[in-house]
Write a protein that holds these residues in place. Sequence first.
Motif, PDB file in Angstrom:
ATOM      1  N   LYS A   1      -2.029   9.418   2.645  1.00  0.00           N
ATOM      2  CA  LYS A   1      -1.397   9.452   1.289  1.00  0.00           C
ATOM      3  C   LYS A   1       0.120   9.977   1.565  1.00  0.00           C
ATOM      4  CE  LYS A   1      -5.631   9.779  -1.571  1.00  0.00           C
ATOM      5  NZ  LYS A   1      -5.314   8.601  -2.224  1.00  0.00           N
TER       6      LYS A   1
ATOM      7  N   GLU B   1       2.136   2.050  -3.371  1.00  0.00           N
ATOM      8  CA  GLU B   1       1.109   2.606  -4.183  1.00  0.00           C
ATOM      9  C   GLU B   1       0.697   4.237  -3.798  1.00  0.00           C
ATOM     10  OE1 GLU B   1      -0.745   1.282  -6.820  1.00  0.00           O
ATOM     11  OE2 GLU B   1       0.777  -0.215  -6.616  1.00  0.00           O
ATOM     12  N   ARG B   2       1.296   4.479  -2.504  1.00  0.00           N
ATOM     13  CA  ARG B   2       1.074   5.932  -2.068  1.00  0.00           C
ATOM     14  C   ARG B   2      -0.474   6.022  -1.563  1.00  0.00           C
ATOM     15  NH1 ARG B   2       5.001  10.365  -2.872  1.00  0.00           N
ATOM     16  NH2 ARG B   2       6.934   9.335  -3.909  1.00  0.00           N
ATOM     17  N   THR B   3      -1.047   5.020  -1.238  1.00  0.00           N
ATOM     18  CA  THR B   3      -2.425   5.201  -0.598  1.00  0.00           C
ATOM     19  C   THR B   3      -2.457   3.841   0.447  1.00  0.00           C
ATOM     20  OG1 THR B   3      -3.247   6.086  -2.388  1.00  0.00           O
ATOM     21  CG2 THR B   3      -4.659   5.123  -0.899  1.00  0.00           C
TER      22      THR B   3
ATOM     23  N   SER C   1       0.826  -1.363  -0.025  1.00  0.00           N
ATOM     24  CA  SER C   1       0.127  -0.158   0.108  1.00  0.00           C
ATOM     25  C   SER C   1       0.703   1.363  -0.113  1.00  0.00           C
ATOM     26  CB  SER C   1      -0.961  -0.001   1.273  1.00  0.00           C
ATOM     27  OG  SER C   1      -1.920  -0.920   1.076  1.00  0.00           O
TER      28      SER C   1
ATOM     29  N   CYS D   1      -4.991   2.463   3.188  1.00  0.00           N
ATOM     30  CA  CYS D   1      -6.218   2.368   4.113  1.00  0.00           C
ATOM     31  C   CYS D   1      -6.227   1.609   4.935  1.00  0.00           C
ATOM     32  CB  CYS D   1      -7.557   2.349   2.792  1.00  0.00           C
ATOM     33  SG  CYS D   1      -8.848   2.473   3.623  1.00  0.00           S
TER      34      CYS D   1
ATOM     35  N   THR E   1      -7.649   6.759   5.645  1.00  0.00           N
ATOM     36  CA  THR E   1      -6.713   6.796   4.494  1.00  0.00           C
ATOM     37  C   THR E   1      -5.580   7.778   4.546  1.00  0.00           C
ATOM     38  OG1 THR E   1      -8.560   6.063   3.170  1.00  0.00           O
ATOM     39  CG2 THR E   1      -6.829   7.051   1.853  1.00  0.00           C
TER      40      THR E   1
END
Length: 138
Positions: free
Chosen positions: A45, A30-32, A27, A34, A43
Amino acid sequence: MSKSGLAIKGAMDFDSVSTFLTDLVASFKERTICVQRGEEFVTLKPGELIELELEVLVKKGKQKLSLELAWRDEVLTEVEAPFKVSSKEPEPVVPAEDPCLATLPVAEAAAPATVLVKPEEKKAEDKKEDTKPAGGKK
């Protein structure tokens, strides 16, 4: 932005923690990120600049690894140009797209500019200087 968060604390077996860390890293890449528990979720970022704090400890039969990552929301800010110190002045740069300077020879275009002061401003400057005590005793 409002404040929201989740705190998760408990014991898990090695394989569950390993799976959790693998999912966390995927995650993060993927720069996200949650994180969800029931109906609640948060969430994150990650930004470009990340503060990292890592602590490892072995004490009285207990081993501990603490990892903290922190970053700020992306805010458009002006990036400071790197600076340097030297004894030489840089060569003047004349922007080519300035139509006023394009017709001047380079020597004239690179000459220092003269600042014109309106008479009202000049008087104000003179008054400021008059209020300063002269050199010597106060």
